[in-house]
Design a protein around this motif. Structure first.
Motif, PDB file in Angstrom:
ATOM      1  N   UNK A   1      42.074  28.137   8.794  1.00 18.62           N
ATOM      2  CA  UNK A   1      42.598  29.363   8.199  1.00 18.62           C
ATOM      3  C   UNK A   1      43.702  29.899   9.101  1.00 18.62           C
ATOM      4  N   UNK A   2      44.796  30.297   8.476  1.00 16.28           N
ATOM      5  CA  UNK A   2      45.952  30.778   9.233  1.00 16.28           C
ATOM      6  C   UNK A   2      45.946  32.307   9.263  1.00 16.28           C
ATOM      7  N   UNK A   3      46.003  32.839  10.476  1.00 15.84           N
ATOM      8  CA  UNK A   3      45.946  34.291  10.679  1.00 15.84           C
ATOM      9  C   UNK A   3      47.165  34.731  11.476  1.00 15.84           C
ATOM     10  N   UNK A   4      47.950  35.629  10.883  1.00 17.41           N
ATOM     11  CA  UNK A   4      49.116  36.187  11.576  1.00 17.41           C
ATOM     12  C   UNK A   4      48.692  37.450  12.321  1.00 17.41           C
ATOM     13  N   UNK A   5      49.146  37.596  13.544  1.00 16.63           N
ATOM     14  CA  UNK A   5      48.834  38.771  14.363  1.00 16.63           C
ATOM     15  C   UNK A   5      50.141  39.500  14.649  1.00 16.63           C
ATOM     16  N   UNK A   6      50.301  40.680  14.058  1.00 18.78           N
ATOM     17  CA  UNK A   6      51.527  41.469  14.218  1.00 18.78           C
ATOM     18  C   UNK A   6      51.238  42.650  15.138  1.00 18.78           C
ATOM     19  N   UNK A   7      51.575  42.500  16.412  1.00 16.21           N
ATOM     20  CA  UNK A   7      51.297  43.528  17.414  1.00 16.21           C
ATOM     21  C   UNK A   7      52.565  43.848  18.197  1.00 16.21           C
TER      22      UNK A   7
ATOM     23  N   UNK B   1      53.242  37.562  16.257  1.00 19.30           N
ATOM     24  CA  UNK B   1      54.570  38.097  15.953  1.00 19.30           C
ATOM     25  C   UNK B   1      54.726  39.447  16.639  1.00 19.30           C
ATOM     26  N   UNK B   2      55.911  39.689  17.149  1.00 20.47           N
ATOM     27  CA  UNK B   2      56.200  40.952  17.834  1.00 20.47           C
ATOM     28  C   UNK B   2      56.586  42.006  16.800  1.00 20.47           C
TER      29      UNK B   2
END
Length: 565
Positions: A210-216, A260-261
């Motif tokens: 499962x692909x999880x994007x982390x936008x922090x 991702x920033x």
């Protein structure tokens, strides 16, 4: 005799005019067909428009009407196409080309996001020559439907449609599948003679990862020395996620994290979410700032991707969406759950509420009062204080009448309020239950012994048992990897990814549809996580509904409302 001759003369003169009109119709019709083939749709409509008239002897009218509607559709003028198809059905219901007209009508209905009407229209297309085209049209548009609930309504209504069933089975394989879907899938395979090896293969039903994007807000474009201390919470949160990723992998649950920033800049976050790979993610964690909430809400709705805000306690961030969730409990939920516990635990069902005049404390007190009264409790006093004014605050507490009251609720983090509340409790002949924030445990001017001696209950949304084997093991692993002890953000990051990673594995990317059924689950580190309100018949909520209430017993903090209370 002269009158009869005049009538005959007029008839003879009229014949050439009618014949000329029919000849003109034929010219217009042929011109329209050529322009349609040349994809000059608006010009084709102008040529065909006169021919659509239901004039006597105009056998070209029905086909001209169909071609006009087709040209209008190709010119992206769907409304005009619908009007002409309606005219065609009304004036020429027996036209031999009606299957083509219905096919076109269904195409327009699909484009207008009315799949129910489109499928009903295609049900009228009985021409064998169009069967393959009808099947392709259904597949093309049904594959676009991302709303599982809406699709399942179609599946139920068109239970005999093999294409509807097969596309649903394909969607199950592509990520919708949950263990409870197995009987439905087996029924569809048997009923429509689908390929058992393809649709009932256990490996095919389980995603490899499962692909999880982390936008922090990693702030990678800033000087590391300047941003390191300010952004420590981001580093800790992500570090906790990485450990959860390892733990899930040991259980056969593979989570791919993509960082991702993403800061508070709305334009920057919007540009980031427009990237194609984000739309293909199974889950998005972040962004964290309220300024970007509307962008995240729109992204979740348009792409059917669940978005988690990892830190906010503001329900405005999630709106009314089922696809944007808060990992934390909102302020409203904390107050409501505390009031519910107080109502069911303390007697009589009466309360005195004292609260600080700040916006957050006033909001908390208001939600608490509303929930307590909703359940049937009575508020005997509701007093606002300003702890900066010590004498006035002391005066408010001295004036309170608490004899025979079920419990006291104090919503303030200030030492002045806490000290006065404890003094009031100490002056009572019998113990009076008090409910308040767990921040009181950090007030140095009040000892834990004083809090233990009284019936003080703490609202502890971030509580975890430091003595539990799981917490000790996490602290050991975290320290070994990062050479520093974990912060509360690290614990939160671990629990969040572990919980949602497990949900992905159990229910697939559309797990939010099943959250009410999942109930409240015990966490690895946290006491519980859940998104259904048991008091409202397991109604869905988009923030964590479990709020631990703690109390000191022999100087040890204990949870008095374990998960499932």
């Amino acid at each position: 005799m002269k009158q009869i001759t005049g009538i005959l003369l007029l008839a003879v003169l009229a014949l050439p005019a009618a014949a000329q009109q029919l000849q003109d119709f034929e010219v217009n019709y042929n011109n329209g067909k050529v322009l349609l083939q040349q994809k000059r749709f608006e010009q084709a409509m102008k040529e065909l428009r006169p021919v659509t008239a239901a004039a006597k002897g105009n056998d070209l009218a029905p086909e001209a009407s169909y071609l006009y509607a087709l040209a209008a559709f190709r010119a992206n003028n769907q409304q005009e196409a619908l009007l002409m198809l309606g005219q065609l059905k009304q004036q020429h219901p027996q036209w031999a080309g009606m299957p083509d007209a219905n096919y076109l009508l269904a195409n327009i209905q699909f484009e207008q996001k009315e799949p129910d009407q489109a499928l009903a229209t295609l049900g009228q297309v009985k021409a064998p020559a169009l069967s393959e085209d009808v099947d392709r049209l259904k597949r093309h548009y049904l594959n676009r439907i991302a709303d599982r609930e809406a699709y399942e309504q179609l599946l139920q209504k068109y239970a005999s449609d093999k294409t509807v069933a097969q596309v649903y089975a394909d969607k199950l394989l592509a990520g919708w599948y949950r263990p409870q879907d197995k009987p439905t899938l087996e029924r569809l395979v048997a009923k429509f003679n689908l390929d058992r090896k393809r649709y009932l293969n256990p490996e095919a039903l389980r995603k490899k990862a499962y692909q999880v994007a982390v936008l922090l807000p990693f702030q990678l474009n800033q000087d590391l020395a300047q941003s390191a201390r300010k952004n420590q919470f981001v580093t800790d949160l992500y570090a906790g996620m990485k450990l959860a990723q390892d733990s899930l992998q040991k259980q056969g649950i593979n989570i791919e994290l993509f960082a991702y920033d993403a800061g508070a800049d709305t334009v920057g976050v919007k540009r980031l979410l427009e990237q194609p790979e984000l739309k293909q993610m199974d889950l998005v964690i972040g962004p964290v700032y309220k300024s970007t909430a509307k962008v995240a809400l729109r992204f979740a709705a348009e792409n059917n991707v669940t978005v988690i805000n990892p830190l906010s306690q503001d329900t405005d961030v999630a709106g009314n969406s089922h696809q944007v969730l808060l990992f934390e409990s909102s302020v409203a939920t904390q107050a409501q759950q505390a009031a519910t516990y107080a109502y069911h635990t303390f007697s009589p069902k009466t309360a005195v509420i004292v609260f600080e005049g700040s916006t957050s404390d006033t909001t908390f007190a208001r939600h608490y009062r509303q929930q307590f009264q909703k359940l049937g409790g009575r508020i005997l006093a509701y007093r606002k204080i300003n702890s900066a004014q010590s004498a006035a605050t002391a005066g408010v507490f001295k004036e309170l009448t608490v004899a025979g009251v079920g419990h006291l609720a104090v919503f303030s983090e200030r030492m002045t309020a806490a000290a006065n509340a404890i003094s009031l409790l100490n002056s009572q002949p019998s113990k009076l239950p008090l409910i308040t924030y767990d921040k009181w445990l950090d007030i140095n001017q009040i000892t834990l012994r004083e809090l233990d001696d009284q019936e003080v209950y703490f609202i502890s949304p971030k509580y975890f048992d430091q003595t539990s084997p799981a917490v000790r093991n996490f602290r050991k692993r975290y320290t070994a990897r990062y050479n520093i002890p974990p912060s509360t953000y690290a614990y939160s990051g671990f629990e969040m990814l572990y919980y949602f990673g497990s949900m992905l594995q159990e229910y697939g990317p559309d797990f939010n549809q099943s959250l009410p059924l999942a109930g409240t689950k015990r966490g690895v580190l946290y006491q519980g996580v859940g998104y259904s309100n048991a008091a409202a018949r397991n109604e869905f909520r988009n923030d964590n509904q479990y709020v631990p209430i703690t109390k000191l017993e022999n100087m040890q903090l204990m949870v008095v409302n374990p998960a499932g209370f």
